[in-house]
Design an enzyme around this catalytic site. Structure first.
Site, PDB file in Angstrom:
ATOM      1  CE  LYS A  73      -3.565   2.292   2.827  1.00 11.74           C
ATOM      2  NZ  LYS A  73      -4.322   2.218   4.095  1.00 11.74           N
ATOM      3  CB  SER A 149      -7.421   4.276   3.028  1.00 14.70           C
ATOM      4  OG  SER A 149      -6.605   3.661   4.019  1.00 14.70           O
ATOM      5  CB  SER A 173      -8.057   1.834   6.133  1.00 17.97           C
ATOM      6  OG  SER A 173      -8.628   3.118   6.114  1.00 17.97           O
TER       7      SER A 173
END
Length: 507
Positions: A73, A149, A173
């Site tokens: 990520k 996210s 997230s």
């Protein structure tokens, strides 16, 4: 021929260990899937293909994931020499000069990094639609979001680019995209996974890093790789009795499990999300667990207010820190209008305001602590709705223009009302996940339901430090018929398309 897409991470590592496939072959299979499907999904924003090929061809650490391709990520995991955007124009040209502790531990496990995944600007949304990179789409149905996210990581894992990918969770997230993409998403206990050396804690302790996986055993094995305080960490949790991976297959015993389908904000909860919990409650009873409808006694609206206030203050603090790293000021045009609005409101908070709302975190924390004296686990929907359509939470164009004007004119009263309205609108769709972040307890989303072609997860929370209980139960549920074992159409239609030769490539 071996079908790359059908193996989890430990399965691929076992093939490498037996000499049935080489790390280079696995990397090429991952790259082929990314090149084939990323134009549709927009999950990977920075490729590391040439570096991955070089690493895979050389000697790798003898770790549990030796030779397995992995995606990062583009937010919490910092990799030396690789551009890091954090989903924002403000980070243009930023190339870190040092690995984070998480990146070092991932490397030592034998993983091969093949790229970085999309995320909303600074991880501030529960959907992945940054202006910089554009929206990531859900492999189960590209008209819908993979959540956020960590949406880029979730879409990549669901589409079988890689068997798992890194993720972070400051308000849901990890669990939100796990629910949207039919994955296992564990948010560990606060402090279980270090954030060093750049941070002691993030978002006042709300943020924890881990990974999104397809199997429970990969989830446990990754926690073994990442867990443990680093030098100077503000928290140090006693280690588990045995490796987390060894908990897979152990009987969880008869657990006392409470559940609710009611939103802590009093907002509507979609019928499919309620049904997911109700069906899971029945399944739990059939497995010998004691199930009761109950919930911790706390003020959901106050918790949301505390969370949004923290959010505002932390956005301003994060941008100040980033300015120091970049050596330049961040201006309104460098970030999205909503991000700048949060910064403006963060600047207007007094130290007393921030401390006042932070002190209120103690109320749900104590309530949850008392609750887990009576129950072992707390079951809820992960989300209050199935995966939203891409753009559903986006601010209309005229409102964006209005927000820019409000920002420019410094109309703080209007700005405060606008932020409150937008924040509550977003939280109403995902009201169940923030409690675990503010209280620090572990929570996991599991793929136990589906509506049409879209996955729906359910969330379990446990007492502080009790990941073992979550993993044992998750492994038990993984063996049942309720576990959603299907795969997106783009994966099913390509069965065998990314096969790799059983003949090992010498490197």
């Amino acid at each position: 021929m071996l079908d790359y897409a059908q193996y989890d991470a430990l399965g691929l590592a076992e093939l490498v260990a037996r000499g049935e496939v080489s790390p280079s072959e696995l990397v090429e299979a991952a790259i082929a899937r990314i090149e084939r499907h990323n134009p549709t999904l927009n999950a990977v924003v920075t490729d590391m293909f040439e570096e991955a090929r070089r690493v895979a061809a050389g000697p790798l650490p003898e770790g549990p994931f030796k030779g397995v391709p992995f995606l990062l990520k583009d937010l919490e995991t910092v990799v030396k020499g690789v551009p890091m955007s954090m989903g924002s124009r403000a980070c243009a040209g930023y190339i870190p000069g040092q690995d984070s502790e998480m990146a070092l531990r991932l490397r030592r496990s034998g993983l091969v990094f093949v790229g970085k995944t999309n995320c909303p600007e600074f991880g501030l949304m529960g959907v992945t639609e940054p202006e910089l990179w554009g929206p990531t789409r859900n492999p189960w149905n590209p008209e819908h979001t993979p959540g956020g996210s960590s949406g880029g990581s979730a879409a990549a894992v669901a589409a079988r680019f890689v068997p798992f990918a890194s993720a972070g969770d400051g308000g849901g997230s990890i669990r939100i995209p796990a629910s949207c993409c039919g994955l296992v998403g564990l948010k560990p206990t606060r402090g279980r996974v270090p954030l060093g050396p750049f941070n002691g804690e993030l978002w006042s302790g709300a943020v924890v890093s881990h990974a999104l996986t397809r199997t429970v055993r990969d989830c446990a094995a990754m926690l073994d790789v990442l867990a443990g305080a680093d030098v100077g960490a503000p928290y140090e949790i006693p280690p588990p009795e045995r490796p987390f991976l060894e908990e897979i297959g152990r009987e969880p015993g008869s657990l006392r499990i409470a559940y609710t389908t009611q939103s802590p904000l009093g907002a509507p909860v979609n019928a499919a999300c309620r049904e997911a919990v109700e069906q899971t409650a029945k399944l739990l009873e059939s497995l010998g667990h004691e199930v009761a409808e109950d919930a911790p006694d706390y003020d959901g609206h106050l918790l949301a207010e505390c969370y949004v206030t923290m959010y505002q203050g932390e956005v301003d603090a994060s941008l100040r820190k980033l300015e120091k790293v970049l050596g330049r000021r961040i201006r309104p045009g460098d970030v999205e209008p909503a991000t700048w609005a949060l910064r403006v409101m963060g600047r207007k908070l007094t130290a007393g305001d921030f401390a006042f709302y932070k002190s209120h975190w103690n109320e749900p924390t104590r309530a949850v602590g008392r609750f887990f004296e009576e129950y072992d686990l707390f079951l809820t929907p992960t989300l209050a709705a199935p995966p939203l359509r891409v753009g559903e939470l986006a601010m209309p164009g005229f409102e964006r223009v209005g927000l820019k004007i409000i920002n420019r004119l410094g109309l703080s009263g209007l700005l405060k009302r606008k932020i409150k309205v937008e924040s509550l609108k977003n939280l109403a769709k995902m009201p169940f996940t923030q409690l675990a972040n503010l209280t620090g307890v572990p929570a996991i989303s599991l793929p136990l339901h589906r509506v049409g072609d879209l996955p729906i997860g359910v969330q379990f929370m446990a007492r502080f430090g009790a990941e073992t209980t979550l993993l044992r139960l998750a492994a038990q549920l993984e063996t049942t018929d309720r576990w959603q074992k299907g795969e997106p159409r783009m994966v099913a239609a390509e069965a065998g398309a990314t096969a790799v030769s059983e003949e090992r490539i010498s490197s």
